[in-house]
Design a protein around this motif. Structure first.
Motif, mmCIF file in Angstrom:
data_model
loop_
_atom_site.group_PDB
_atom_site.id
_atom_site.type_symbol
_atom_site.label_atom_id
_atom_site.label_comp_id
_atom_site.label_asym_id
_atom_site.label_seq_id
_atom_site.Cartn_x
_atom_site.Cartn_y
_atom_site.Cartn_z
ATOM 1 N N ILE A 14 0.816 -1.209 0.000
ATOM 2 C CA ILE A 14 0.000 0.000 0.000
ATOM 3 C C ILE A 14 0.851 1.262 0.000
ATOM 4 C CG2 ILE A 14 -1.660 1.336 1.373
ATOM 5 C CD1 ILE A 14 -2.928 -1.327 2.167
ATOM 6 N N THR A 15 1.848 1.321 0.854
ATOM 7 C CA THR A 15 2.632 2.548 0.990
ATOM 8 C C THR A 15 3.944 2.527 0.209
ATOM 9 O OG1 THR A 15 3.780 1.758 2.963
ATOM 10 C CG2 THR A 15 1.702 2.943 3.307
ATOM 11 N N GLN A 16 4.248 1.425 -0.468
ATOM 12 C CA GLN A 16 5.488 1.253 -1.219
ATOM 13 C C GLN A 16 6.721 1.282 -0.324
ATOM 14 O OE1 GLN A 16 5.336 0.404 -4.401
ATOM 15 N NE2 GLN A 16 3.120 0.643 -4.336
ATOM 16 N N ASP A 17 6.510 1.209 0.997
ATOM 17 C CA ASP A 17 7.609 1.150 1.944
ATOM 18 C C ASP A 17 7.122 0.354 3.148
ATOM 19 O OD1 ASP A 17 10.128 1.659 3.017
ATOM 20 O OD2 ASP A 17 9.385 3.419 4.109
ATOM 21 N N SER A 18 7.863 -0.625 3.545
ATOM 22 C CA SER A 18 7.434 -1.487 4.639
ATOM 23 C C SER A 18 7.430 -0.724 5.961
ATOM 24 C CB SER A 18 8.366 -2.697 4.750
ATOM 25 O OG SER A 18 7.978 -3.501 5.825
ATOM 26 N N PRO A 19 6.352 -0.851 6.740
ATOM 27 C CA PRO A 19 6.332 -0.179 8.039
ATOM 28 C C PRO A 19 7.318 -0.795 9.036
ATOM 29 C CG PRO A 19 4.305 -1.419 7.695
ATOM 30 C CD PRO A 19 5.104 -1.517 6.443
ATOM 31 N N LEU A 20 7.684 -2.045 8.831
ATOM 32 C CA LEU A 20 8.670 -2.714 9.679
ATOM 33 C C LEU A 20 9.906 -3.032 8.838
ATOM 34 C CD1 LEU A 20 6.377 -5.234 11.568
ATOM 35 C CD2 LEU A 20 7.423 -3.174 12.496
ATOM 36 N N LYS A 21 10.990 -2.383 9.167
ATOM 37 C CA LYS A 21 12.246 -2.657 8.472
ATOM 38 C C LYS A 21 12.816 -3.985 8.951
ATOM 39 C CE LYS A 21 12.102 1.432 6.661
ATOM 40 N NZ LYS A 21 11.049 1.528 5.704
ATOM 41 N N ALA A 22 13.835 -4.469 8.283
ATOM 42 C CA ALA A 22 14.410 -5.773 8.608
ATOM 43 C C ALA A 22 14.962 -5.818 10.036
ATOM 44 C CB ALA A 22 15.512 -6.112 7.611
ATOM 45 N N VAL A 23 15.618 -4.768 10.454
ATOM 46 C CA VAL A 23 16.175 -4.738 11.804
ATOM 47 C C VAL A 23 15.051 -4.704 12.845
ATOM 48 C CG1 VAL A 23 17.608 -3.396 13.399
ATOM 49 C CG2 VAL A 23 18.305 -3.655 11.029
ATOM 50 N N GLN A 24 13.984 -3.981 12.557
ATOM 51 C CA GLN A 24 12.853 -3.938 13.476
ATOM 52 C C GLN A 24 12.182 -5.306 13.591
ATOM 53 O OE1 GLN A 24 10.737 -0.790 11.521
ATOM 54 N NE2 GLN A 24 11.392 0.730 13.030
ATOM 55 N N MET A 25 12.069 -6.015 12.473
ATOM 56 C CA MET A 25 11.493 -7.366 12.503
ATOM 57 C C MET A 25 12.371 -8.294 13.343
ATOM 58 S SD MET A 25 8.663 -7.816 10.686
ATOM 59 C CE MET A 25 8.600 -9.337 9.801
ATOM 60 N N LEU A 26 13.689 -8.149 13.217
ATOM 61 C CA LEU A 26 14.597 -8.963 14.025
ATOM 62 C C LEU A 26 14.439 -8.661 15.510
ATOM 63 C CD1 LEU A 26 17.795 -8.904 11.808
ATOM 64 C CD2 LEU A 26 16.321 -10.853 12.284
ATOM 65 N N TRP A 27 14.287 -7.386 15.863
ATOM 66 C CA TRP A 27 14.093 -7.023 17.265
ATOM 67 C C TRP A 27 12.768 -7.561 17.793
ATOM 68 C CZ3 TRP A 27 17.154 -5.756 20.980
ATOM 69 C CH2 TRP A 27 18.374 -5.151 20.692
ATOM 70 N N VAL A 28 11.718 -7.468 16.995
ATOM 71 C CA VAL A 28 10.419 -8.011 17.414
ATOM 72 C C VAL A 28 10.549 -9.506 17.671
ATOM 73 C CG1 VAL A 28 8.080 -8.534 16.597
ATOM 74 C CG2 VAL A 28 8.994 -6.244 16.337
ATOM 75 N N ASN A 29 11.187 -10.226 16.770
ATOM 76 C CA ASN A 29 11.366 -11.664 16.956
ATOM 77 C C ASN A 29 12.241 -11.975 18.170
ATOM 78 O OD1 ASN A 29 9.750 -12.895 15.047
ATOM 79 N ND2 ASN A 29 11.264 -12.624 13.430
ATOM 80 N N LEU A 30 13.288 -11.208 18.381
ATOM 81 C CA LEU A 30 14.166 -11.434 19.522
ATOM 82 C C LEU A 30 13.430 -11.225 20.840
ATOM 83 C CD1 LEU A 30 17.100 -11.962 20.501
ATOM 84 C CD2 LEU A 30 17.361 -9.474 20.536
ATOM 85 N N ILE A 31 12.690 -10.144 20.936
ATOM 86 C CA ILE A 31 11.955 -9.846 22.171
ATOM 87 C C ILE A 31 10.852 -10.867 22.390
ATOM 88 C CG2 ILE A 31 10.426 -8.168 23.274
ATOM 89 C CD1 ILE A 31 12.181 -6.001 21.903
#
Length: 106
Positions: free
Chosen positions: A34-51
């Motif tokens: 939709i926005t042509q840019d992901s709301p969650l960047k790769a590093v943010q996804m890694l932090w979400v998974n880690l936490i």
């Protein structure tokens, strides 16, 4: 008793992880479309998974077994780890989380 406790803890961990990962993938994919840019960047996804992995594994390891576990019948070898009830819970919680996240995002 310990075996049943481990099985139940793994099932809870799996339900939690599947819910979080389904929501994260849908948010990233839909946001990118939709926005042509992901709301969650790769590093943010890694932090979400880690936490989420850390919190879920702590919950998995800290629940002691109870005598009530011995009152129910044991599961068979062919019993699925993700049951129908768990699947409904995963989808229900995912829909709720997606509604909240998309309300905040858009």
């Amino acid at each position: 008793m310990w075996g049943r406790n481990v099985y139940d803890s793994i099932a809870k961990f799996l339900q939690f992880q599947l819910t979080v990962n389904v929501v994260a993938v849908i948010v990233a994919f839909t946001g990118a479309c939709i926005t042509q840019d992901s709301p969650l960047k790769a590093v943010q996804m890694l932090w979400v998974n880690l936490i989420m992995d850390t919190l879920a594994s702590l919950a998995l390891a800290t629940e002691p077994p109870t005598e009530a576990l011995l009152l129910r019948r044991p599961y068979g070898r062919d019993h699925p780890l993700v049951s129908g009830t768990m699947l409904r819970n995963i989808l229900g919680h995912a829909v709720y989380q997606l509604l909240v996240i998309f309300t905040l995002l858009f």
